[in-house]
Design a protein around this motif. Sequence first.
Motif, mmCIF file in Angstrom:
data_model
loop_
_atom_site.group_PDB
_atom_site.id
_atom_site.type_symbol
_atom_site.label_atom_id
_atom_site.label_comp_id
_atom_site.label_asym_id
_atom_site.label_seq_id
_atom_site.Cartn_x
_atom_site.Cartn_y
_atom_site.Cartn_z
ATOM 1 N N GLU A 131 22.014 3.180 -20.624
ATOM 2 C CA GLU A 131 22.595 4.459 -20.211
ATOM 3 C C GLU A 131 22.317 5.507 -21.274
ATOM 4 O OE1 GLU A 131 23.754 7.359 -18.402
ATOM 5 O OE2 GLU A 131 24.353 5.558 -17.265
ATOM 6 N N GLN A 132 21.628 6.582 -20.885
ATOM 7 C CA GLN A 132 21.239 7.622 -21.830
ATOM 8 C C GLN A 132 22.278 8.739 -21.941
ATOM 9 O OE1 GLN A 132 18.810 5.046 -20.911
ATOM 10 N NE2 GLN A 132 18.624 6.507 -19.233
ATOM 11 N N ASN A 133 23.198 8.815 -20.990
ATOM 12 C CA ASN A 133 24.140 9.925 -20.931
ATOM 13 C C ASN A 133 25.486 9.567 -21.548
ATOM 14 O OD1 ASN A 133 22.374 11.694 -19.342
ATOM 15 N ND2 ASN A 133 22.674 10.182 -17.723
ATOM 16 N N ALA A 134 26.301 10.587 -21.784
ATOM 17 C CA ALA A 134 27.624 10.380 -22.370
ATOM 18 C C ALA A 134 28.581 9.707 -21.387
ATOM 19 C CB ALA A 134 28.203 11.706 -22.846
ATOM 20 N N VAL A 135 28.268 9.832 -20.094
ATOM 21 C CA VAL A 135 29.081 9.199 -19.055
ATOM 22 C C VAL A 135 28.176 8.304 -18.212
ATOM 23 C CG1 VAL A 135 30.561 9.594 -17.053
ATOM 24 C CG2 VAL A 135 30.633 11.191 -18.982
ATOM 25 N N LEU A 136 28.619 7.084 -17.977
ATOM 26 C CA LEU A 136 27.826 6.172 -17.157
ATOM 27 C C LEU A 136 27.577 6.764 -15.774
ATOM 28 C CD1 LEU A 136 29.467 2.690 -17.894
ATOM 29 C CD2 LEU A 136 27.262 3.498 -18.708
ATOM 30 N N GLY A 137 26.309 6.692 -15.326
ATOM 31 C CA GLY A 137 25.981 7.132 -13.979
ATOM 32 C C GLY A 137 26.559 6.189 -12.941
ATOM 33 N N PHE A 138 26.434 6.571 -11.664
ATOM 34 C CA PHE A 138 27.042 5.803 -10.584
ATOM 35 C C PHE A 138 26.555 4.356 -10.564
ATOM 36 C CE2 PHE A 138 26.870 4.274 -6.148
ATOM 37 C CZ PHE A 138 28.231 4.289 -5.845
ATOM 38 N N THR A 139 25.235 4.170 -10.568
ATOM 39 C CA THR A 139 24.684 2.815 -10.494
ATOM 40 C C THR A 139 25.090 1.992 -11.706
ATOM 41 O OG1 THR A 139 22.780 3.565 -9.197
ATOM 42 C CG2 THR A 139 22.556 1.458 -10.338
ATOM 43 N N ASN A 140 24.976 2.567 -12.891
ATOM 44 C CA ASN A 140 25.342 1.829 -14.103
ATOM 45 C C ASN A 140 26.833 1.537 -14.174
ATOM 46 O OD1 ASN A 140 22.773 1.524 -15.058
ATOM 47 N ND2 ASN A 140 22.874 3.173 -16.554
ATOM 48 N N SER A 141 27.669 2.423 -13.621
ATOM 49 C CA SER A 141 29.108 2.160 -13.582
ATOM 50 C C SER A 141 29.419 0.930 -12.733
ATOM 51 C CB SER A 141 29.858 3.372 -13.015
ATOM 52 O OG SER A 141 29.764 4.479 -13.867
ATOM 53 N N VAL A 142 28.684 0.775 -11.632
ATOM 54 C CA VAL A 142 28.879 -0.384 -10.763
ATOM 55 C C VAL A 142 28.395 -1.658 -11.445
ATOM 56 C CG1 VAL A 142 28.202 -1.441 -8.570
ATOM 57 C CG2 VAL A 142 28.745 1.005 -8.665
ATOM 58 N N LEU A 143 27.265 -1.549 -12.157
ATOM 59 C CA LEU A 143 26.659 -2.739 -12.766
ATOM 60 C C LEU A 143 27.292 -3.151 -14.096
ATOM 61 C CD1 LEU A 143 22.881 -1.898 -12.151
ATOM 62 C CD2 LEU A 143 24.252 -3.590 -10.916
#
Length: 258
Positions: free
Chosen positions: A126-138
Amino acid sequence: MVSSAGKKVLIAAGKTGGHMFPAFALGESLSERGCEVVFVTGGSKIENIILQGKNLKTIPLPAPRLKGMGFWQQASGVARLPGILLKALSIVRKEAPAIVIGFGGAAAGPIVLAGKILGKRTAICEQNAVLGFTNSVLAPLVDKVFLGVENTKGRHGSGRFEVVGTPVRKEILAIKPKQYSTQARRVLVTGGSQGALFLNTHVPDVLGSVAKDIQGIEVIHQTGVGNAKGVQQRYDALGVNARCMEFISDMAQAYDWA
């Protein structure tokens, strides 16, 4: 997680350059260390543009976007997920990787999940300060979560989470710093591979105002697919020397120009 030469690594990323370019940087580094790297992408128009000219082994896995979609689009997308997961399972079985790594984007979800189901080692980046949707699920499912910035780790706990920074392509790192000059007149505008509506709407007017007082301003503006013509027309109407592109294929050259 992967150190031995000869291992196969399956990397899934899609939809944006923010997902795909760090994935390419990692894949390049792993290839140099003797790993066999295979990429899985969603096959969208912007992904195909990003992939042009790259000598990479890629497998398309079209997957629906769910976040931000209307009810019927989400329902249709959810209905397609079982079939997409079966395709993902087939890909992982065929490629038989030592590890499956996801960088975000719709295609990454089913591929990483398939890797988990088949007992492969799994990770997300994850490159961003907040997990993206897909990465949040995974994130709760994978063996390791690699983060680009420290404060993301603070929000999501520690343990499996590790801050490693964002993978950067060699051609970007090779750019030599230039001495700052107060006479600089070049402006590079980019809201990411898909562009940014706010920048496309407001930056031409801002630079048009600046150009009234400062001569010789030059602009390169990445607008995103389908937006270059309109933004270019706005710059032209304001008398700003600008070159608008849907996508900048050689970002290293653009950085060096600026």
